[in-house]
Design a protein around this motif. Structure first.
Motif, PDB file in Angstrom:
ATOM      1  N   ASP A 106       0.825  -1.208   0.000  1.00 34.10           N
ATOM      2  CA  ASP A 106       0.000   0.000   0.000  1.00 34.10           C
ATOM      3  C   ASP A 106       0.860   1.258   0.000  1.00 34.10           C
ATOM      4  O   ASP A 106       0.535   2.242  -0.670  1.00 34.10           O
ATOM      5  N   ARG A 109       2.230   1.763  -3.404  1.00 30.17           N
ATOM      6  CA  ARG A 109       1.163   2.151  -4.327  1.00 30.17           C
ATOM      7  C   ARG A 109       0.718   3.595  -4.137  1.00 30.17           C
ATOM      8  O   ARG A 109       0.504   4.328  -5.102  1.00 30.17           O
ATOM      9  N   HIS A 110       0.624   4.015  -2.876  1.00 29.76           N
ATOM     10  CA  HIS A 110       0.046   5.338  -2.593  1.00 29.76           C
ATOM     11  C   HIS A 110       1.034   6.345  -2.023  1.00 29.76           C
ATOM     12  O   HIS A 110       0.671   7.516  -1.829  1.00 29.76           O
ATOM     13  N   GLU A 113       0.470   9.220   0.836  1.00 32.27           N
ATOM     14  CA  GLU A 113      -0.971   9.212   1.063  1.00 32.27           C
ATOM     15  C   GLU A 113      -1.459   7.884   1.635  1.00 32.27           C
ATOM     16  O   GLU A 113      -2.610   7.769   2.050  1.00 32.27           O
ATOM     17  N   SER A 114      -0.598   6.887   1.676  1.00 29.05           N
ATOM     18  CA  SER A 114      -0.983   5.594   2.248  1.00 29.05           C
ATOM     19  C   SER A 114      -1.239   5.743   3.742  1.00 29.05           C
ATOM     20  O   SER A 114      -0.536   6.483   4.435  1.00 29.05           O
ATOM     21  N   ALA A 157       0.627   3.006  -9.180  1.00 25.89           N
ATOM     22  CA  ALA A 157      -0.285   3.916  -8.492  1.00 25.89           C
ATOM     23  C   ALA A 157      -1.481   4.236  -9.384  1.00 25.89           C
ATOM     24  O   ALA A 157      -1.358   4.286 -10.621  1.00 25.89           O
ATOM     25  N   GLN A 172       5.984   6.602 -10.335  1.00 23.59           N
ATOM     26  CA  GLN A 172       5.642   5.895  -9.098  1.00 23.59           C
ATOM     27  C   GLN A 172       6.211   6.591  -7.860  1.00 23.59           C
ATOM     28  O   GLN A 172       7.068   7.469  -7.951  1.00 23.59           O
ATOM     29  N   HIS A 173       5.712   6.169  -6.714  1.00 21.65           N
ATOM     30  CA  HIS A 173       6.192   6.690  -5.422  1.00 21.65           C
ATOM     31  C   HIS A 173       7.493   6.030  -5.003  1.00 21.65           C
ATOM     32  O   HIS A 173       8.055   6.387  -3.960  1.00 21.65           O
TER      33      HIS A 173
END
Length: 733
Positions: A106, A109-110, A113-114, A157, A172-173
């Motif tokens: 997660d 992916r985020h 902001e996860s 993301a 991506q992050h």
């Protein structure tokens, strides 16, 4: 809280899960064990053979059988009257297989902001999360909503798909980079130098609850009775963490894997029952080493200086392996460079300080390194980020530099190269042992004691045999020189370690020995490493075992010392099982166990053989001291059963001293109606004519040896006629 009388450590893995452990509960009950002590049981990296790479702390590991099988094991233990001690890993989680770790997936992916963004110790101010995974070959590919690199998968993301794989990757992050950049540029804290183990911020109440909730539920319901805390030195605030854990589990037996240097004590503010026992290992094993042999072994090793080697090894760690950590701390230390931080780390006299506790150790490191500017900032804010990062990282430098490098370079006397040990000190005195045992009884009577763990460099029985070398130093020295002339390894320190290992673990297969020496050579980092290989040297090392594992000269030498090694094994085991503390028996070591460092010590245990021997012992057999190891199982069984049946005997501590010509070969102590008697330096004892008229004056009453049923008056020649140890209780038992 009632601590267990003893523990028995099992290494759970997919091939030996909860059901397999449940099948051994009745055997453990008969053996006399007080509690089963399990390796980590939470969900781990698929296929993990040790469980320290947790990926989901909210559930029992499915590969071990999951929650239903865990509960069946807990119920079986409860029905048998045994406790259940679980190993927990608060410092880190595995990110080796990102998709297996829902929190890390997660975060990748985020990004920030996860909802799990703050769970991991990530330096978000340094841009995207660096993931050092790429090699020299291969291309990134888009596979649905994932980026793929060979069999590695990473999330894309939302809203960042489209275009080439490189274009998607750039949005991506995280940033996938070459694996070599991890040591120098990583922007998340890790466990030691392992980039696939990302540190967790358990100092945050939300993270503590998320990572510990399931285990604490087991404690609250009574199915888990004790907790072993892995690697507290990596935490931001070990004391605060342990106070939170104690508050959440007030009735649990609680021990911490804190490695104490000689003379170091646990911080007084930690509400724990003690350590996991490496200090006891050092104190017990040391008394079987003859200090008079030091000069001979020093000359054989080429007169190495331990502290110079240790300092060089620690600097290797700061300058090449933990560079990213040095730079992260230097960025916080105003006016200081990474080199200044490294010098401070190198000069730590212990693993870490716990300011304001341990300020003497901190002051020593500052004085040695000259890091006064850093000292001023740390003391101005001892709970700030700079102080926290330094204290978290010093343990990494010491562990990697000393345990995992120096111990493979300074090979003068391998029996002393043990976690928590001090190889520069050639053994310890009996008086020192008594003093420290009495101190444990007074301060931490429920601390764990151990002789073998999943992390020891070699098993207790290998160390026991190696200790005998100190009784025959000239003969061993002559042997090594002769053997090396025929079949030596070209790197001298590995050569000396190899011969000691061959003698200590004999008989050993060429395959097992080759695996060990490959690891030893790479950990030493002299001629080859895990990342920069000297293929020619590695081939030489790999070929060596097949040349020597059946050497008749080595076999003849081992035959001469094997009996003395058995004597040491029985003696140190009885001492550990009956001295202050809660003794742990590592899986399988109730018989002779000649295992080496992991993964060698995680090989399957044949419980069928052990049950059959226990059957005979329960039937009254007094087995001889021979290659079967049955005599050791007798000692373990009788001592553990006595601890469980008569816990009242295991209180107090008083040193006892023999009288006569062989008095220095006795280690003895009394507790509350119990006396332990053990033999030390057995070869020199035999050479001097045995026990002769030596006696151990006993307190009033009739004393019976629990091992043999023999009544004794303290005459050692008869008391220790069958076994080199005796366990005496007052009256007839």
């Amino acid at each position: 809280m009632t601590p267990p009388g003893s523990t028995y450590r099992v290494q759970l893995r997919p091939e030996f899960g909860f059901d397999a452990a449940t099948e051994q509960v009745e055997y453990l009950r008969r053996l006399g064990v007080g509690a089963l002590y399990a390796s980590p049981v939470l969900d781990a990296t698929p296929g993990s053979t040790h469980g320290y790479d947790v990926v989901d702390p909210t559930k029992a590991r499915p590969e071990l059988g999951g929650e239903p099988a865990r509960r069946l094991l807990a119920d079986a233990l409860s029905d048998a009257g045994l406790g259940f001690v679980v190993d927990i890993v608060p410092n880190h989680m595995s990110v080796e297989v990102p998709k297996a770790n829902p929190w890390w997936w997660d975060v990748l992916r985020h990004g920030r902001e996860s909802k799990y963004a703050e769970y991991f110790d990530i330096d978000w101010g340094r841009g995207r999360i660096l993931v050092p995974i790429l090699g020299d070959e291969g291309e990134l590919e888009v596979d649905g909503d994932e980026l793929a690199y060979y069999d590695h998968r990473f999330p894309i993301a939302p809203g960042t798909g489209g275009g080439s794989a490189d274009e998607v990757h750039a949005r991506q992050h995280y940033e996938l980079v070459h694996w070599r950049r991890g040591n120098t540029e990583l922007n998340y804290r890790r466990f030691f130098d392992i980039t696939t183990l990302a540190a967790v911020r358990v100092e945050l109440p939300e993270v503590f609850q998320a990572t510990h909730g399931e285990v604490l539920r087991w404690v609250a319901e009574g199915s888990v009775t004790g907790l072993r805390v892995d690697h507290p030195d990596g935490l931001a605030d070990p004391g605060g963490y342990l106070r939170a854990l104690r508050a959440a589990a007030p009735e649990a037996w609680l021990v911490v894997e804190k490695i104490l240097h000689p003379g170091e004590d646990l911080p007084q503010s930690w509400p724990v029952d003690g350590t996991t026992g490496y200090d006891a290992l050092r104190e017990i094993s040391g008394i079987f080493v003859d200090p008079s042999a030091e000069a001979v072994f020093t000359e054989l090793a080429g007169n190495p200086g331990y502290h110079a080697i240790e300092r060089e090894a620690r600097q290797l760690v700061t300058d090449s392996i933990l560079v990213a950590e040095m730079h992260r701390i230097a960025a916080l230390a105003k006016g200081s460079e990474a080199a200044d931080v490294a010098r401070l780390m190198i000069d730590f006299p212990v693993y870490r300080s716990y300011l304001p506790e341990g300020s003497d150790h901190w002051a020593t490191a500052v004085s040695r390194s000259g890091a006064h500017a850093i000292d001023g900032q740390v003391r101005a804010d001892p709970h700030g980020e700079l102080a926290t990062r330094i204290q978290q990282t010093s343990g990494m430098v010491v562990a990697k530099g000393t345990e995992d490098t120096t111990f493979y370079r300074y090979t003068r006397f391998a029996a002393l190269n043990e976690v928590g040990g001090s190889p520069a000190r050639f053994g310890s005195t009996v008086d020192e042992f008594h003093e420290l045992a009495a101190k444990r009884e007074a301060a931490y009577p429920a601390a764990m004691t151990t002789l073998t763990t999943h992390d020891t460099k070699r098993s207790e029985d290998v160390r026991a045999r190696l200790a005998v070398l100190s009784e025959v130093p000239e003969e061993f020295t002559e042997g090594v020189r002769k053997w090396s002339a025929r079949n030596g390894i070209s790197e001298p320190t590995l050569n000396l370690l190899a011969w000691q290992t061959l003698v200590g673990a004999w008989p050993i297969s060429a395959e097992r020995l080759a695996r060990y020496l490959d690891k030893a050579a790479k950990e030493a980092k002299i001629r080859t490493t895990w990342t920069d290989h000297d293929e020619e040297f590695e081939a030489e090392v790999a070929a060596w075992p097949a040349k020597v594992v059946e050497d008749p000269d080595v076999a003849a030498f081992v035959a001469k010392i094997e009996g003395a090694g058995w004597s040491n094994s029985l003696s140190q085991k009885l001492i550990q099982l009956t001295a202050p503390g809660v003794p742990d028996v590592y899986q399988g070591t109730e018989l002779w166990d000649l295992s080496l460092v992991d993964p060698d010590n995680r090989r399957p245990v044949d419980y069928g053989v052990r049950r059959a021997i226990l059957d005979r012992i329960e039937g009254g057999e007094l087995p001889p001291v021979d290659e079967s190891g049955a005599a050791k199982l007798l000692v373990v069984h009788k001592a553990l059963a006595l601890r469980r049946e008569r816990p009242d005997l295991f209180h107090g501590y008083r040193a006892l001293h023999a009288e006569g010509t062989a008095a220095s070969h006795v280690v003895s102590f009394a507790r509350n109606g119990l006396i332990t008697v053990a033999t030390r330096l057995p070869m020199r004892l035999a050479a001097a004519g045995g026990w002769q008229e030596t006696v151990l004056p006993l307190p009033p009453g009739e004393w019976t040896d629990v091992l043999t049923g023999q009544v004794t008056d303290g005459t050692l020649s008869t008391m220790l006629g069958r076994y080199p140890v005796a366990l005496l209780v007052r009256g007839d038992r």
